[in-house]
Design a protein around this motif. Structure first.
Motif, PDB file in Angstrom:
ATOM      1  N   GLY A   1      -0.508   4.805  -2.073  1.00 15.67           N
ATOM      2  CA  GLY A   1      -1.881   4.992  -1.627  1.00 15.67           C
ATOM      3  C   GLY A   1      -2.524   6.199  -2.281  1.00 15.67           C
TER       4      GLY A   1
ATOM      5  N   PRO B   1      -5.035  -4.651  -3.728  1.00 13.84           N
ATOM      6  CA  PRO B   1      -4.614  -5.569  -2.662  1.00 13.84           C
ATOM      7  C   PRO B   1      -4.370  -6.971  -3.200  1.00 13.84           C
ATOM      8  CG  PRO B   1      -6.972  -5.154  -2.536  1.00 13.84           C
ATOM      9  CD  PRO B   1      -6.427  -4.200  -3.559  1.00 13.84           C
TER      10      PRO B   1
ATOM     11  N   ASP C   1       0.828  -1.209   0.000  1.00 11.83           N
ATOM     12  CA  ASP C   1       0.000   0.000   0.000  1.00 11.83           C
ATOM     13  C   ASP C   1       0.862   1.259   0.000  1.00 11.83           C
ATOM     14  OD1 ASP C   1       1.014  -0.202   2.557  1.00 11.83           O
ATOM     15  OD2 ASP C   1      -0.848   0.351   3.563  1.00 11.83           O
TER      16      ASP C   1
ATOM     17  N   VAL D   1      -2.243  -2.935   7.047  1.00 11.87           N
ATOM     18  CA  VAL D   1      -2.410  -2.779   5.609  1.00 11.87           C
ATOM     19  C   VAL D   1      -3.899  -2.797   5.288  1.00 11.87           C
ATOM     20  CG1 VAL D   1      -1.877  -3.715   3.325  1.00 11.87           C
ATOM     21  CG2 VAL D   1      -0.198  -3.907   5.174  1.00 11.87           C
ATOM     22  N   TYR D   2      -4.380  -1.707   4.695  1.00  9.55           N
ATOM     23  CA  TYR D   2      -5.808  -1.575   4.379  1.00  9.55           C
ATOM     24  C   TYR D   2      -6.685  -1.838   5.603  1.00  9.55           C
ATOM     25  CZ  TYR D   2      -3.871  -2.022  -0.323  1.00  9.55           C
ATOM     26  OH  TYR D   2      -3.114  -1.859  -1.467  1.00  9.55           O
TER      27      TYR D   2
ATOM     28  N   LEU E   1     -10.382   2.543  -1.904  1.00  8.57           N
ATOM     29  CA  LEU E   1      -9.167   3.232  -2.335  1.00  8.57           C
ATOM     30  C   LEU E   1      -9.463   4.237  -3.452  1.00  8.57           C
ATOM     31  CD1 LEU E   1      -6.622   0.260  -2.396  1.00  8.57           C
ATOM     32  CD2 LEU E   1      -6.616   2.185  -0.814  1.00  8.57           C
TER      33      LEU E   1
ATOM     34  N   ASN F   1       5.506   0.022   5.584  1.00  7.81           N
ATOM     35  CA  ASN F   1       4.743   1.246   5.351  1.00  7.81           C
ATOM     36  C   ASN F   1       4.805   2.125   6.599  1.00  7.81           C
ATOM     37  OD1 ASN F   1       2.971   0.095   7.183  1.00  7.81           O
ATOM     38  ND2 ASN F   1       1.412  -0.413   5.666  1.00  7.81           N
TER      39      ASN F   1
END
Length: 341
Positions: A24, A43, A21, A270-271, A54, A286
């Motif tokens: 983004g 993803p 990600d 993540v997400y 997103l 990240n």
């Protein structure tokens, strides 16, 4: 197309989809607002909800067109359907074949398809299937590398094989500045796709330590390997920074071992989902990464030694063309490149 845009975008600069990600909504919107083609990274799990969220978040930051990158080696049926329903400008696909029927469905939804390839034969198959452009990835690229040949020999070979098709050809692999852009144009490309340079941007979702390592790296500090993420993405070699962790462990992991048998070195989100990061995981750190971040994989292209600072993404997307037009020597500006008419 040489100095100008591709696929209807103002500039011939594409920001690669950076996973899981790293690219983004904030980064993609910044590139789009500057006139380049920004690509979200879909993803790994097949999820229409995450993709639509997103896209929604990106549209809240820009009214300009952008795209989504999809790894065909992962489940992607719902992901692709969500992209078509949202009618984003571009769907970039890579690591696998995307059949003609799927491309026709995308076109019917008003979505252009760009396929990343690593050989002449892959480029020819993609064009025969009806893609709108191809990204030619040389082995110098950071992250997961589908190409096995250097961009300096692969790119002109693809250009020659596609002569007469009028398909935009985008170069990827080790390109981080306007000089690399000019070199790609001289080899027949219409634009460039940058990954590492955009990881090292203010808007990327990469961890600060990861960005710092990119700035500190010198020429020769990357390596083509298969050490990380073997279970998650088997058979997918990658280019990473030779961190102290890599140098310590590069010869210690047996061929039959992977990250599933390893201890945890940290955590990340993540997400919106919390994840444990194991040793040799393929997840780049990240902003949310915690723990031994210095031991996590740090993807980077061979041109990383030319990156000296963290810049706003807009400087990288739009100012490339300004540098090409105004910052090169008169001798270079007067040269005739194959893509400049």
């Amino acid at each position: 197309m040489g100095w100008g845009g591709i696929l209807g975008f103002d500039y011939g600069v594409v920001q690669a989809p950076l996973g899981p990600d790293i690219s983004g909504p904030r980064l993609v919107a910044a590139v789009a607002n500057a006139g380049g083609l920004g690509l979200l990274r879909a993803p790994d799990q097949d999820s229409s909800y995450i993709v639509k969220e997103l896209i929604k978040q990106t549209r809240a930051l820009t009214s300009k067109p952008f795209g989504v990158g999809v790894v065909l080696d992962f489940p992607h049926e719902r992901t692709v359907q969500a992209i078509l329903e949202e009618k984003v400008a571009v769907m970039q696909v890579y690591w696998g074949e995307f059949p003609k029927e799927s491309i026709e469905q995308a076109h019917a939804a008003g979505v252009k398809v760009v396929q990343q390839v690593g050989s002449v034969s892959e480029a020819q198959k993609a064009v025969a299937a009806g893609v709108d452009a191809v990204i030619v990835q040389g082995v110098e690229a950071g992250g997961h590398v589908i190409g096995q040949e250097g961009i300096a020999s692969l790119l002109p070979a693809v250009v020659d094989s596609l002569r007469g098709t009028h398909i935009p050809i985008i170069a990827a692999g080790g390109i981080v500045d306007a000089r690399g852009y000019v070199a790609a144009l001289a080899l027949g490309a219409h634009g460039v796709c940058l990954g590492t340079r955009f990881v090292a941007s203010e808007e990327s979702n990469a961890h600060p330590l990861y960005k710092q390592k990119l700035v500190e790296a010198s020429n020769g500090d990357t390596v083509y390997t298969s050490l990380f993420g073997r279970a998650r993405w088997p058979g997918a070699p990658h280019r990473v920074i030779k961190t102290p962790f890599y140098l310590k462990w590069k010869d210690e992991l047996r061929d039959d071992e992977n990250e599933l048998q390893q201890p945890s070195i940290g955590q990340t989100i993540v997400y919106g989902q919390g994840k444990v990061v194991s040793r040799f995981s393929g997840m780049a750190p990240n902003q949310s990464a915690r723990g031994h971040v210095e031991n996590m994989v740090m993807y980077a292209g061979a041109g990383v030694g030319l990156i000296k600072d963290i810049q706003p993404a807009a400087m990288q997307a739009a100012h490339y063309n300004y540098g090409l037009k105004h910052g090169l020597s008169p001798r270079i500006r007067k040269m005739t490149f194959p893509t400049i008419q």
